[in-house]
Design a protein around this motif. Structure first.
Motif, PDB file in Angstrom:
ATOM      1  N   GLN A  23       4.592  -2.978  -2.532  1.00 18.99           N
ATOM      2  CA  GLN A  23       4.410  -1.558  -2.234  1.00 18.99           C
ATOM      3  C   GLN A  23       3.969  -0.787  -3.468  1.00 18.99           C
ATOM      4  O   GLN A  23       3.086   0.076  -3.402  1.00 18.99           O
TER       5      GLN A  23
ATOM      6  N   GLU B 208       1.919  -1.366   4.784  1.00 19.76           N
ATOM      7  CA  GLU B 208       2.819  -1.709   5.889  1.00 19.76           C
ATOM      8  C   GLU B 208       2.219  -2.816   6.749  1.00 19.76           C
ATOM      9  O   GLU B 208       2.938  -3.703   7.217  1.00 19.76           O
TER      10      GLU B 208
ATOM     11  N   LYS C  42       2.610  -6.033   4.734  1.00 23.19           N
ATOM     12  CA  LYS C  42       4.011  -6.477   4.732  1.00 23.19           C
ATOM     13  C   LYS C  42       4.394  -7.074   6.074  1.00 23.19           C
ATOM     14  O   LYS C  42       5.051  -8.129   6.134  1.00 23.19           O
ATOM     15  N   THR C  43       3.984  -6.430   7.160  1.00 21.48           N
ATOM     16  CA  THR C  43       4.278  -6.956   8.497  1.00 21.48           C
ATOM     17  C   THR C  43       3.643  -8.326   8.679  1.00 21.48           C
ATOM     18  O   THR C  43       4.265  -9.254   9.209  1.00 21.48           O
TER      19      THR C  43
END
Length: 247
Positions: free
Chosen positions: A134, A146, A149-150
């Motif tokens: 991040q 995001e 990361k997912t």
């Protein structure tokens, strides 16, 4: 129009028309040698005038292994489970990073390079054990952390890392060291070793003429081994002359 402007314009035209040198870098997300190579050799070279002459493919797998059982894929990584996660983040970033139309100063390639460089620079030292994804995303204009990361925490990340593993396993010469560098999709042990010591100089050997100024400057610089040989020769002659006088 000045000669400098004309020269810059001609260089721009040459960069646009010349075929880019394809380079594949096989590495691991927590490998110290990979980090040193990418941050100290690759990043400065590609951020220079050479950026328009190179096309880099990052393959974040290295000496890792994967095993499939049905639809499940499990990994064992050279530097442990944290590296498996890091490799997935890298694979997902390479897949998902996109440039935005309102940020014309960035390209997908430059954003990916900046992000990977930041991650590799962090090494294994994560404050409070927080992976720097991040932070590196926010520092380098990556707006879809995001999504990355997912991806890294789901089946998609596993599939992308498996793909990187399959690419690594398909090398004609099995990977024996990390990082490993291929120019023009061909592995050459000598070139690989030379590139890790002097990536910019090695890359310049593959860039078609007219080369950017940085290559001309680099090629003009005396090689260390040549300087050493010259000094040794001069010293030998001096010692020989001195002995003749004494004798």
């Amino acid at each position: 129009m000045s000669h400098k402007i004309v020269g810059a314009f001609l260089l721009f035209i040459a960069a646009c028309s010349a075929a880019k040198v394809p380079i594949a870098i096989y590495y691991e997300s927590l490998c110290p040698d990979s980090a040193k190579f990418i941050t100290e050799q690759v990043y400065p070279a590609v951020k220079s005038e050479l950026r328009d002459f190179v096309e880099i493919t990052f393959v974040p797998f290295g000496k890792s292994q994967f095993f499939t059982q049905g639809s499940e894929v499990t990994f064992t990584c050279h530097h442990g489970p944290n590296e498996c996660y890091g490799n997935k983040v890298h694979a997902c970033a390479i897949e998902h990073i996109q440039a935005n139309s309102y940020q014309t100063e960035f390209t997908r390639e430059s954003l990916t390079l900046d992000f990977i460089n930041c991650l590799m620079k962090a090494g294994k030292n994560f404050p409070d054990n927080v992976y720097p994804g991040q932070r590196c995303a926010s520092e380098n204009h990556i707006n879809n952390w995001e999504n990355i990361k997912t991806c890294a925490n789901t089946t998609e990340g596993s599939q992308l890392l498996r793909k990187a593993g399959e690419t690594t396993q398909k090398l004609k010469e099995p990977l024996t060291s990390v990082p490993t560098v291929l120019f023009n999709e061909q592995f050459d042990k000598t070139v690989n070793e030379r590139a890790q010591l002097n990536f910019m100089g090695t890359l310049c050997k593959y860039v078609s003429a007219p080369q950017p100024r940085i290559c001309a400057q680099h090629n003009a610089a005396p090689r260390l081994d040549s300087v050493s040989a010259t000094l040794t020769s001069v010293l030998g002659l001096w010692v020989f002359a001195l002995l003749k006088r004494l004798l």
